[in-house]
Design an enzyme around this catalytic site. Sequence first.
Site, short mmCIF file in Angstrom:
data_model
loop_
_atom_site.label_atom_id
_atom_site.label_comp_id
_atom_site.label_asym_id
_atom_site.label_seq_id
_atom_site.Cartn_x
_atom_site.Cartn_y
_atom_site.Cartn_z
CB SER A 119 -0.54 0.17 1.52
OG SER A 119 -1.68 -1.24 0.91
CG HIS A 140 -1.95 0.14 -4.47
ND1 HIS A 140 -2.16 0.93 -4.32
CD2 HIS A 140 -2.40 -0.99 -3.53
CE1 HIS A 140 -2.50 1.09 -2.94
NE2 HIS A 140 -2.74 -0.60 -2.32
CD GLU A 152 -2.40 4.64 -6.20
OE1 GLU A 152 -2.93 4.97 -6.24
OE2 GLU A 152 -1.77 3.70 -5.59
CG ASN A 191 -2.79 3.96 0.58
OD1 ASN A 191 -3.85 4.53 0.72
ND2 ASN A 191 -2.51 2.74 -0.11
#
Length: 285
Positions: A119, A140, A152, A191
């Site tokens: 992450s 991701h 991602e 994130n």
Amino acid sequence: MEIEKIGVLGAGTMGSGIAQVAAQAGFQVVMRDIDERFVKGGLAAIDRFLARSVEKEKVTPDEKKAILGRIKGVVSIEEIGAADFVIEAVLEDLELKKTVFAELDRLCRPEVIFTSNTSSMSITEIAAATSRPERVAGMHFFNPTPLMKLVEVIRGFQTSDATIQVVTDLARKMGKEPIQVKKDSPGFVVNRVLMPHVIEAIRLVEEGVASMEDVDKAVKLGLNYPMGPFELMDLTGIDIVSHVTDYFFNELNKENKWVAPQLLKSMIRANRLGRKTKAGWYEYE
Ligand SMILES: NC(=O)c1ccc[n+]([C@@H]2O[C@H](COP(=O)([O-])OP(=O)(O)OC[C@H]3O[C@@H](n4cnc5c(N)ncnc54)[C@H](O)[C@@H]3O)[C@@H](O)[C@H]2O)c1
């Protein structure tokens, strides 16, 4: 190289979801965890998800059977040696990921691409544990993986263009919408955007400005997000939130904005959640 068999490391929340979408896209999947109990848990989660899909008539019983038939759950890491492409989804621990990648490097053919579902952590550092950093990238996925469209695709410092292309194409074949993260920066895109929201939401509650439920309600009705930050943490688990905030603090110039709020630390210390259970934020308030 034609990708037929995908190796997935970890049969937890993300590993099982990734194994499922890969099998749904027609790939053979080998899903590995360190203990039979975790492997069984991952296979059971996939079974439950597909059973609901059958109830909703999105998948036929025969398709469900075929998808499950394409997933082999294993404990022996040697079985990953036959994979044409690997997706790692073990715990968010850099040292563990480096150990796993060094092991993969020893087991898999030199042309096999390795990806990490981390992450937040450095793809460059994970890749450096292998002898093939040009064939390592971030891939991701989001939770719940079968439902979330985004992947991602993250370029490490040494990742080749050819690797990025293969990973991007594979994400599309798995029914996902990839975006390119051009630099290996902590937390990538989602994130980095999400964490300040989450931290501020916890601080608002700590400061007594609003209740958790009202913060969630405000975000849903005022920003049109499908979920509030506390509901989201109940889904993802707060251990991951704390790993990510600590990592951002250390990697992004020790800025105070990334310091984990006391309430988050207390929740973890109170050990109300264990590694995989829900945080239960509302109950805590
Ligand atoms: N949960 C989320 O919402 C989410 C979303 C995107 C990315 N991620 C990332 O995905 C990764 C996995 O997260 P998760 O939520 O699935 O965690 P999880 O705790 O549900 O599962 C991790 C699994 O990895 C297993 N494991 C540990 N060492 C292993 C090894 N050497 N080989 C194989 N398996 C091993 C554990 O036994 C466990 O079953 C983390 O890097 C996390 O940051 C999580």
